[in-house]
Each structure stands twice: as structure tokens, then as C-alpha cells.
Design a protein around this motif. Structure first.
Motif, PDB file in Angstrom:
ATOM      1  N   TRP A 287      69.110  36.085  28.649  1.00 53.60           N
ATOM      2  CA  TRP A 287      68.076  36.336  27.536  1.00 53.60           C
ATOM      3  C   TRP A 287      68.545  35.468  26.262  1.00 53.60           C
ATOM      4  CZ3 TRP A 287      63.723  37.074  28.847  1.00 53.60           C
ATOM      5  CH2 TRP A 287      62.579  37.680  28.102  1.00 53.60           C
ATOM      6  N   GLU A 288      68.683  34.409  26.151  1.00 49.67           N
ATOM      7  CA  GLU A 288      68.681  33.550  25.059  1.00 49.67           C
ATOM      8  C   GLU A 288      67.782  32.165  24.983  1.00 49.67           C
ATOM      9  OE1 GLU A 288      73.112  32.905  23.816  1.00 49.67           O
ATOM     10  OE2 GLU A 288      73.423  34.054  25.523  1.00 49.67           O
ATOM     11  N   PRO A 289      67.389  32.024  24.051  1.00 49.93           N
ATOM     12  CA  PRO A 289      66.530  30.588  24.108  1.00 49.93           C
ATOM     13  C   PRO A 289      67.606  29.442  23.758  1.00 49.93           C
ATOM     14  CG  PRO A 289      66.546  31.880  21.792  1.00 49.93           C
ATOM     15  CD  PRO A 289      67.428  32.650  22.760  1.00 49.93           C
ATOM     16  N   LEU A 290      67.743  28.724  24.776  1.00 50.57           N
ATOM     17  CA  LEU A 290      68.747  27.598  25.142  1.00 50.57           C
ATOM     18  C   LEU A 290      67.988  26.255  25.255  1.00 50.57           C
ATOM     19  CD1 LEU A 290      71.232  29.604  27.010  1.00 50.57           C
ATOM     20  CD2 LEU A 290      71.443  28.987  24.696  1.00 50.57           C
ATOM     21  N   VAL A 291      66.685  26.281  25.413  1.00 53.34           N
ATOM     22  CA  VAL A 291      65.993  25.094  25.548  1.00 53.34           C
ATOM     23  C   VAL A 291      64.989  24.760  24.783  1.00 53.34           C
ATOM     24  CG1 VAL A 291      64.639  23.586  27.331  1.00 53.34           C
ATOM     25  CG2 VAL A 291      66.588  25.028  28.114  1.00 53.34           C
ATOM     26  N   ILE A 292      64.769  23.573  23.945  1.00 49.59           N
ATOM     27  CA  ILE A 292      63.664  23.184  23.068  1.00 49.59           C
ATOM     28  C   ILE A 292      62.618  22.478  23.869  1.00 49.59           C
ATOM     29  CG2 ILE A 292      63.010  22.044  20.901  1.00 49.59           C
ATOM     30  CD1 ILE A 292      66.109  22.612  19.807  1.00 49.59           C
ATOM     31  N   TYR A 293      61.361  23.053  23.997  1.00 48.31           N
ATOM     32  CA  TYR A 293      60.314  22.184  24.540  1.00 48.31           C
ATOM     33  C   TYR A 293      59.159  21.885  23.464  1.00 48.31           C
ATOM     34  CZ  TYR A 293      56.558  21.989  28.256  1.00 48.31           C
ATOM     35  OH  TYR A 293      55.616  21.523  28.929  1.00 48.31           O
ATOM     36  N   ASN A 294      59.123  20.602  23.338  1.00 49.18           N
ATOM     37  CA  ASN A 294      58.306  20.058  22.250  1.00 49.18           C
ATOM     38  C   ASN A 294      56.757  19.988  22.965  1.00 49.18           C
ATOM     39  OD1 ASN A 294      60.001  19.474  19.818  1.00 49.18           O
ATOM     40  ND2 ASN A 294      61.114  18.344  21.457  1.00 49.18           N
ATOM     41  N   ILE A 295      55.683  20.535  22.006  1.00 42.52           N
ATOM     42  CA  ILE A 295      54.394  20.393  22.096  1.00 42.52           C
ATOM     43  C   ILE A 295      53.874  19.758  21.046  1.00 42.52           C
ATOM     44  CG2 ILE A 295      52.471  21.654  22.591  1.00 42.52           C
ATOM     45  CD1 ILE A 295      54.067  23.995  23.733  1.00 42.52           C
ATOM     46  N   VAL A 296      53.015  18.493  21.371  1.00 44.97           N
ATOM     47  CA  VAL A 296      52.109  18.050  20.256  1.00 44.97           C
ATOM     48  C   VAL A 296      50.831  18.455  20.581  1.00 44.97           C
ATOM     49  CG1 VAL A 296      51.584  15.945  19.191  1.00 44.97           C
ATOM     50  CG2 VAL A 296      53.592  16.088  20.063  1.00 44.97           C
ATOM     51  N   THR A 297      50.309  19.360  19.933  1.00 49.68           N
ATOM     52  CA  THR A 297      48.984  20.067  20.248  1.00 49.68           C
ATOM     53  C   THR A 297      47.791  19.195  20.253  1.00 49.68           C
ATOM     54  OG1 THR A 297      48.686  20.840  18.152  1.00 49.68           O
ATOM     55  CG2 THR A 297      49.854  22.318  19.191  1.00 49.68           C
ATOM     56  N   GLU A 298      47.703  18.331  19.937  1.00 52.24           N
ATOM     57  CA  GLU A 298      46.612  17.302  19.715  1.00 52.24           C
ATOM     58  C   GLU A 298      46.828  16.147  20.846  1.00 52.24           C
ATOM     59  OE1 GLU A 298      43.942  18.227  18.329  1.00 52.24           O
ATOM     60  OE2 GLU A 298      44.729  19.916  17.337  1.00 52.24           O
ATOM     61  N   SER A 299      47.904  15.864  21.480  1.00 56.56           N
ATOM     62  CA  SER A 299      48.094  14.845  22.201  1.00 56.56           C
ATOM     63  C   SER A 299      48.134  15.120  23.665  1.00 56.56           C
ATOM     64  CB  SER A 299      49.415  14.061  21.729  1.00 56.56           C
ATOM     65  OG  SER A 299      50.441  14.864  22.586  1.00 56.56           O
ATOM     66  N   ILE A 300      47.707  16.323  24.159  1.00 55.70           N
ATOM     67  CA  ILE A 300      47.531  16.400  25.665  1.00 55.70           C
ATOM     68  C   ILE A 300      46.292  15.639  25.985  1.00 55.70           C
ATOM     69  CG2 ILE A 300      47.233  18.336  27.347  1.00 55.70           C
ATOM     70  CD1 ILE A 300      48.192  20.438  25.484  1.00 55.70           C
ATOM     71  N   SER A 301      46.855  14.939  27.213  1.00 52.77           N
ATOM     72  CA  SER A 301      45.747  13.798  27.577  1.00 52.77           C
ATOM     73  C   SER A 301      44.441  14.455  27.862  1.00 52.77           C
ATOM     74  CB  SER A 301      46.338  13.127  28.899  1.00 52.77           C
ATOM     75  OG  SER A 301      46.310  13.968  29.902  1.00 52.77           O
ATOM     76  N   ARG A 302      43.283  13.494  27.800  1.00 54.77           N
ATOM     77  CA  ARG A 302      41.988  13.895  28.016  1.00 54.77           C
ATOM     78  C   ARG A 302      41.812  14.161  29.451  1.00 54.77           C
ATOM     79  NH1 ARG A 302      36.957  13.302  25.561  1.00 54.77           N
ATOM     80  NH2 ARG A 302      35.310  12.865  27.295  1.00 54.77           N
ATOM     81  N   SER A 303      42.380  13.524  30.441  1.00 56.72           N
ATOM     82  CA  SER A 303      42.150  13.915  31.732  1.00 56.72           C
ATOM     83  C   SER A 303      42.807  15.170  32.245  1.00 56.72           C
ATOM     84  CB  SER A 303      42.961  12.690  32.468  1.00 56.72           C
ATOM     85  OG  SER A 303      44.363  12.819  32.391  1.00 56.72           O
TER      86      SER A 303
ATOM     87  N   LEU B 173      31.874  30.313  23.356  1.00 54.59           N
ATOM     88  CA  LEU B 173      32.463  29.748  22.124  1.00 54.59           C
ATOM     89  C   LEU B 173      32.421  28.239  22.073  1.00 54.59           C
ATOM     90  CD1 LEU B 173      35.387  32.229  21.707  1.00 54.59           C
ATOM     91  CD2 LEU B 173      33.124  32.488  20.332  1.00 54.59           C
ATOM     92  N   PRO B 174      32.183  27.694  20.916  1.00 51.20           N
ATOM     93  CA  PRO B 174      32.306  26.316  20.557  1.00 51.20           C
ATOM     94  C   PRO B 174      33.894  25.834  21.098  1.00 51.20           C
ATOM     95  CG  PRO B 174      32.043  27.269  18.696  1.00 51.20           C
ATOM     96  CD  PRO B 174      31.962  28.429  19.594  1.00 51.20           C
ATOM     97  N   ASN B 175      33.920  24.409  21.546  1.00 50.71           N
ATOM     98  CA  ASN B 175      35.186  24.162  21.746  1.00 50.71           C
ATOM     99  C   ASN B 175      36.227  24.194  20.661  1.00 50.71           C
ATOM    100  OD1 ASN B 175      34.887  23.696  24.453  1.00 50.71           O
ATOM    101  ND2 ASN B 175      34.249  21.326  24.313  1.00 50.71           N
ATOM    102  N   VAL B 176      35.883  23.971  19.706  1.00 49.74           N
ATOM    103  CA  VAL B 176      36.808  24.012  18.273  1.00 49.74           C
ATOM    104  C   VAL B 176      37.342  25.309  18.145  1.00 49.74           C
ATOM    105  CG1 VAL B 176      34.745  24.546  16.755  1.00 49.74           C
ATOM    106  CG2 VAL B 176      36.867  23.415  15.935  1.00 49.74           C
ATOM    107  N   LEU B 177      36.475  26.456  18.288  1.00 55.40           N
ATOM    108  CA  LEU B 177      37.040  27.670  18.253  1.00 55.40           C
ATOM    109  C   LEU B 177      38.073  28.158  19.321  1.00 55.40           C
ATOM    110  CD1 LEU B 177      34.212  29.963  17.182  1.00 55.40           C
ATOM    111  CD2 LEU B 177      35.917  28.786  15.562  1.00 55.40           C
ATOM    112  N   LEU B 178      37.620  27.403  20.765  1.00 51.16           N
ATOM    113  CA  LEU B 178      38.708  27.886  21.856  1.00 51.16           C
ATOM    114  C   LEU B 178      39.737  27.160  21.481  1.00 51.16           C
ATOM    115  CD1 LEU B 178      35.900  27.266  24.773  1.00 51.16           C
ATOM    116  CD2 LEU B 178      36.999  29.460  23.846  1.00 51.16           C
ATOM    117  N   GLN B 179      39.833  25.946  21.002  1.00 52.85           N
ATOM    118  CA  GLN B 179      41.062  25.108  20.706  1.00 52.85           C
ATOM    119  C   GLN B 179      41.937  26.032  19.648  1.00 52.85           C
ATOM    120  OE1 GLN B 179      42.398  22.841  22.057  1.00 52.85           O
ATOM    121  NE2 GLN B 179      43.933  21.544  20.570  1.00 52.85           N
ATOM    122  N   ALA B 180      41.236  26.544  18.536  1.00 56.73           N
ATOM    123  CA  ALA B 180      41.815  27.347  17.641  1.00 56.73           C
ATOM    124  C   ALA B 180      42.759  28.543  18.229  1.00 56.73           C
ATOM    125  CB  ALA B 180      41.060  27.679  16.685  1.00 56.73           C
ATOM    126  N   ALA B 181      41.716  29.216  19.448  1.00 56.25           N
ATOM    127  CA  ALA B 181      42.490  30.331  19.910  1.00 56.25           C
ATOM    128  C   ALA B 181      43.666  30.196  20.880  1.00 56.25           C
ATOM    129  CB  ALA B 181      41.210  31.085  20.817  1.00 56.25           C
TER     130      ALA B 181
END
Length: 343
Positions: free
Chosen positions: A227-243, A314-322
Motif C-alpha cells: 500500500w505505497e504509491p511506487l509507480v508514476i503513470y503519466n496522463i496527457v488529458t488532451e492527447s488520447i487518440s481520436r480513435s 450533456l454536451p461533450n465539453v461537460l463530459l470531458q470536464a467531468a
């Protein structure tokens, strides 16, 4: 004894099972496998973080997904414990991981994506919990999800229960903005014998979940947490591929392919969140309606109905924010500078 038969779901062969003896591996050696594809700088940093373990008995295996002279040059000569391999052609991360498994020599295997990092104590903490006489017990650590290089949140918020089904743990959301349990492959340390039974399989999406379900149900693997955080998982929220954002039919096919191993709650939650959201992003409201009817005929929770209704209205912009809001765990983590920027 763990079965080595080739499994089927509803009569459909999941994947060819080549029962290849990997051998026992060198006792106490941990192999950290890093598949990479055109991320030379990030891959080098990932490899350096893997080499910087406080536990000395490690090897690092980098597997390029196709010929990549730049990747080879980036890691050549940096440490005798690092070995580099290339696939003959671009075949996807599953095959790159499988090649790394076959080339590994460790009794225990860990995985790291080429844009992620491990903290120095990761292997030491996990190997202390591992037991060679319990090879079906995979050791997981918690994960630091780093959003856009600045916001760190620690997941999961609770360990998997002793009798909890893994599909419910990783797929059932507890609330509208809550997240299910998190067991990324990058946070696991696995005995090599598991991979004789369950290699990685290629999917358009949800590859890690597919392997975890197969390991759980075919190899009888289970998960215990350090129960320790030992891995760093990087997320770039706007770069997930369109597909990947819009391939809802692929995700629906995945859910139906693995439905035998998904509880009704897990199946409904996956459809209501992942699949319905992808259909909405693709602009296919008929797809959202199709998913709603599937869930409605499968004894849904009120929360599942609310999810699909929200996606439809809901519009997609609000879904993305959620979605971004749901990434916040409310538990931050101070990462040492030397761990976040290896040299």
C-alpha cells in the motif's frame, strides 16, 4: 496446479496458447520490461528510473516495437544490466511485452510503459511481499497518476477485497464522479510462470484489462497490494487518440468477448461509462440508445441509468470536464525530484 488448456469464451478461441517453457528464472532476480515505440527521450528516462532501484538484483529489458536505431543509441552502454531488443516489424505493445518476457531471466517480472517512471523503492517493497511458493499471487503497488505533468493523484483508494471479483474491482464505479479500483500492469510484479499460461494478447483497446481478466480466470492469479504509491503513470488529458476516444463498437465487442468473466454489475458499468461515452463522442446517439437498452435488460443499478442519461444529455465539453474531475483522488503525493527527473 494451474491449467494450461486453451480457453474459450462462448466457444470463441481467445488466442492461440503456445505453452512455452520459460524456465524457473534466476531466484531473486526481477526483470523490468519496457516496450517502446518512438518515445526515445521518455523511454530513456523510464529505463534510468528502473535501473535506479534500491533493490540491486534487477535487469531492465527494452523492446522496441519495430526497428529503431535512435532508441538503440539512447540506451546503448548506459548500464550492463540493461538489454535492448527490437521486433522485426511494428506489432503492438502486447507482442513487445511478450518478446521481453521471452528474453527475460528473472524469477519475477515487472512492466513499465516508455512514458512512465518507477520510484527507487518499488522493487524492494514488492519483492519483500512476494513468495516463490505462491507464484499465483501478483504483488501490486499504488500508482501516482500525473496529469499533464503537474497534478499528482494517488490511486486506487482501497485495495481489492479478499473475496472480490477482479472485474467488479476494476470496472464498477461507486458514484457519478468516483472511479473503480486501479490495477495497471505497470503496478504489478508477476511470477514468470503466469506468462507460460497467459501471454499478452493484442486488442484495439483495454489490453491491460484483458490480460488481467485472463490471468485471474485462466491462471488463477490473485492480487495483493503493497500500500505505497511506487509507480508514476503519466496522463496527457488532451492527447488520447481520436480513435480510442470513439471506437465504441470495438469496446462493445471487447465487453461481449469477455462477458463470461464480467459480473452483471461490471458489464453494465463498463457499458454505461466507457462504451456509451465513446458512442457520444463519435456523435452516434443511436449507439448510446443501443447501449441503454442493453443495460436496461440486464438488471442495472440506478447509477448505471444515470450515467447513460448524463452521457446522452450533456454536451461533450461537460463530459470531458467531468472525466477530468473524476481523475482527482483527493490524495496527492510529493515525488522526490530525483525520481521524477532521472538523469
Amino acid at each position: 496446479m494451474m491449467s494450461r488448456t486453451s480457453p474459450c469464451l462462448g466457444g470463441v478461441q481467445l488466442s492461440p496458447r503456445r505453452v512455452t517453457s520459460l524456465g524457473p528464472g534466476l531466484p531473486g532476480l526481477v526483470s523490468i520490461i519496457i516496450p517502446t515505440y518512438r518515445r526515445v527521450k521518455e523511454m530513456r528516462e523510464a529505463a534510468l528510473s528502473a535501473l535506479a532501484q534500491t533493490y540491486p538484483n534487477v535487469e531492465v529489458i527494452v523492446v522496441a516495437d519495430g526497428p529503431d536505431p535512435d532508441a538503440r543509441a539512447a540506451v546503448e552502454g548506459i548500464d550492463a544490466r540493461l538489454r535492448y531488443f527490437e521486433l522485426e516489424k511494428n506489432s503492438g505493445p502486447a507482442e513487445a511485452r511478450n518478446r521481453g518476457v521471452r528474453m527475460s531471466r528473472g524469477e519475477w517480472l515487472a512492466f513499465l510503459d516508455d512514458d512512465d517512471l518507477v520510484l527507487p523503492e518499488r522493487v524492494e517493497r514488492c519483492i519483500a511481499a512476494a513468495q516463490a511458493d505462491r507464484p499465483n499471487v501478483m504483488i501490486a503497488c499504488r500508482t501516482i497518476y500525473r496529469r499533464d505533468g503537474k497534478q499528482d493523484d494517488v490511486w486506487p483508494q482501497r485495495p481489492i477485497g479478499p473475496d472480490e471479483d477482479v472485474s467488479e474491482y476494476i470496472l464498477v464505479r461507486p458514484s457519478l464522479l468516483g472511479r473503480p479500483g486501479v490495477i495497471p500492469v505497470q503496478a504489478l510484479m508477476v511470477h514468470r510462470s503466469i506468462f507460460e499460461i497467459v501471454p499478452f494478447t493484442t486488442h484495439r483497446d483495454h489490453e491491460d484489462w484483458a490480460w488481467l481478466l485472463e490471468a485471474w480466470n485462466i491462471a488463477g492469479a490473485r492480487v495483493e497490494f503493497v500500500w505505497e504509491p511506487l509507480v508514476i503513470y503519466n496522463i496527457v488529458t488532451e492527447s488520447i487518440s481520436r480513435s480510442r476516444r470513439m471506437n465504441w463498437r470495438d469496446s462493445l465487442h471487447w465487453a461481449n468477448r469477455y462477458r463470461k468473466w464480467l459480473t452483471p454489475r461490471a458489464y453494465n458499468s463498463f457499458l454505461a461509462t466507457k462504451v456509451a461515452l465513446k458512442a457520444k463522442r463519435a456523435g452516434e446517439l443511436k449507439g448510446v440508445a443501443e447501449i441503454f437498452m442493453t443495460i436496461a435488460n440486464n438488471r442495472p443499478r440506478p447509477l448505471d441509468i444515470l450515467f447513460v442519461a448524463g452521457v446522452a444529455l450533456l454536451p461533450n465539453v461537460l463530459l470531458q470536464a467531468a472525466w477530468k474531475r473524476s481523475l482527482s483522488s483527493g490524495e496527492s503525493h510529493e515525488t522526490p525530484a530525483e525520481a521524477s527527473t532521472p538523469r
